[in-house]
Structures are given as structure tokens and as C-alpha cells.
Design a protein around this motif. Structure first.
Motif, PDB file in Angstrom:
ATOM      1  N   LEU A 153      23.796   2.368  16.905  1.00 28.05           N
ATOM      2  CA  LEU A 153      24.918   3.233  16.656  1.00 28.05           C
ATOM      3  C   LEU A 153      24.840   4.191  15.519  1.00 28.05           C
ATOM      4  O   LEU A 153      24.468   3.920  14.591  1.00 28.05           O
ATOM      5  CB  LEU A 153      26.277   2.486  16.407  1.00 28.05           C
ATOM      6  N   SER A 188      21.880   2.989  24.097  1.00 27.01           N
ATOM      7  CA  SER A 188      21.758   1.820  24.395  1.00 27.01           C
ATOM      8  C   SER A 188      20.542   1.610  25.568  1.00 27.01           C
ATOM      9  O   SER A 188      20.196   2.563  26.418  1.00 27.01           O
ATOM     10  CB  SER A 188      22.949   1.163  25.452  1.00 27.01           C
ATOM     11  N   GLY A 242      29.085   8.723  23.719  1.00 29.25           N
ATOM     12  CA  GLY A 242      30.124   8.353  22.460  1.00 29.25           C
ATOM     13  C   GLY A 242      31.095   9.231  22.508  1.00 29.25           C
ATOM     14  O   GLY A 242      31.468  10.039  23.495  1.00 29.25           O
ATOM     15  N   THR A 288      21.110  -1.750  21.521  1.00 33.24           N
ATOM     16  CA  THR A 288      21.962  -0.492  21.183  1.00 33.24           C
ATOM     17  C   THR A 288      22.019  -0.265  19.696  1.00 33.24           C
ATOM     18  O   THR A 288      21.962  -1.011  18.641  1.00 33.24           O
ATOM     19  CB  THR A 288      23.601  -0.899  21.427  1.00 33.24           C
ATOM     20  N   ARG A 305      26.308   6.116  20.851  1.00 38.03           N
ATOM     21  CA  ARG A 305      25.557   4.990  20.951  1.00 38.03           C
ATOM     22  C   ARG A 305      24.170   5.367  21.789  1.00 38.03           C
ATOM     23  O   ARG A 305      24.513   5.847  22.749  1.00 38.03           O
ATOM     24  CB  ARG A 305      26.501   3.810  21.799  1.00 38.03           C
TER      25      ARG A 305
END
Length: 215
Positions: A115, A128, A189, A113, A126
């Protein structure tokens, strides 16, 4: 020697009595002591302010070192060395976006991940990659959000999600997911659809390559 003449009180037109003389001298002493106390207070205050100024401006103070920027590509390369399969994605986003973390976590599935905090947005994004994640993984990550349809971005089909209450979904307000080989990519997000589209466009080539088995 002539005897000292008694002090004449102008208001009364006569010499002071002993009691008046004592009272005048006592009052004079009180006023003097009061003025001295005030001067001492002012002097102490000036000295104190001077010491504070010296502490603020003259004493060296250590500044906390600026945190090193995170090189996502370098971290992704290190992560890929620990994995037996899967190519670790490296999101391509605007240079103005701030990277606050990039790491692998979890076990079911193991997840890479990254950010971001977009410069033009107060929220976060994010990106991932769930290694060998099952089909329900995005829904679990999004607190049970349902699919709201699909969208094609730069030749890659993404699933969009309906998130009616961001507060119950960890402040997530928008999300997309797709597959890349055996892995699942989730982009989500506290942001909007246009920002997620920027990330999706930056991932398109890597996702297509992963689907075609190109490393």
C-alpha cells in the motif's frame, strides 16, 4: 497630655460622630482586605504559571520513536521463501511515495499487497499479487466493477475497470489488472489513471519475466 482632638470631616466642617468613625474604619478595613485578596490571587496565578512553565520546558518528555521505513524488497524476499511457487513482485515506484504496509494476507487467493501513498496525491494505491488467482478475483476485489476495455503499457496488456461509484467500491476510483504467470496483478486505489500508469510501467519487466518463466 492634651486630649486627642476629634477628626474633622472636611465635607461637613465638623468632627466625626462615633458612628461615622466606625463606618470609616470598617470601610478602610474592607478595602485593605480586598486589596490583599487581589494581591494573593495574582501571586497564586504567577506561581501556577511558573509551575506549568517548568513542566512544559524543564521536565524531559519521551518522544515516540519514528517508525522504520518499510523495505518492500526485503519483505518480498521473506515472503517468497514461504511460497513454493511464484516470484513475488516488487513494485518500482517513485522514491517520494510512502509505503504504509507490505504483507501477505487471505487464503482464496493468498495475496501479497503493498500500500502506497503517492507524495503528490492525497489518496492511495494498492499493488496486489493474487497467487494462482482465478479470473474473477479482480472483480470481487473491486466490488463487482466491470471491465472497461484494455490498455497496453510498456508491452503489457492491462484490463481497465469502470468504477462509476467509488464510495460503493471502498473509495476505489481507478483500477488495472493483468496476469503474470499463474498469478494476477491488480493495481488500484483512490487515485487517477496517470498514477496507475506509473505503477504499471514499474512492473512491466517483472510481469514479462514471469510470463516467460524467468525468475
Amino acid at each position: 497630655m492634651m486630649a486627642q482632638r476629634d477628626r474633622i470631616v472636611a465635607e461637613l466642617g465638623r468632627p466625626e460622630t462615633p458612628e461615622e468613625t466606625a463606618a470609616r474604619k470598617a470601610e478602610s478595613s474592607r478595602v485593605y482586605r480586598s486589596s490583599q485578596t487581589f494581591r494573593n490571587l495574582v501571586a497564586a496565578l504567577v506561581i501556577t504559571l511558573g509551575i506549568v512553565a517548568i513542566v512544559i520546558f524543564a521536565v524531559p518528555r519521551g518522544e515516540p520513536p519514528a517508525s522504520e521505513p518499510i523495505d518492500v524488497a526485503a519483505v518480498a524476499e521473506e515472503v517468497s521463501l514461504t511460497l513454493d511457487s511464484s516470484t513475488v513482485i516488487v513494485p518500482v515506484v517513485p522514491e517520494t511515495w510512502l509505503v504504509t504496509s507490505a504483507a501477505v494476507a487471505g487464503d482464496d487467493p493468498r495475496t501479497w499487497t503493498v500500500l502506497y501513498v503517492p507524495a503528490e496525491d492525497a489518496g492511495f494505491v494498492r499493488v496486489s499479487q493474487g497467487f494462482s488467482a482465478d479470473a474473477t478475483w479482480p472483480t470481487r476485489e473491486l466490488s463487482g466493477a466491470d471491465s472497461a476495455g484494455t490498455i497496453v503499457i510498456d508491452g503489457v496488456e492491462w484490463t481497465e475497470y469502470d468504477i462509476p461509484d467509488p464510495a460503493r467500491a471502498g473509495n476505489i476510483s481507478a483500477a488495472l489488472s493483468t496476469t503474470a504467470g499463474d498469478d494476477t496483478i491488480l493495481v488500484y486505489g483512490a487515485t487517477d489513471a496517470d498514477t496507475l500508469r506509473v505503477v504499471a510501467e514499474g512492473l512491466a519487466d517483472q510481469i514479462i519475466a514471469a510470463r516467460e518463466g524467468i525468475s
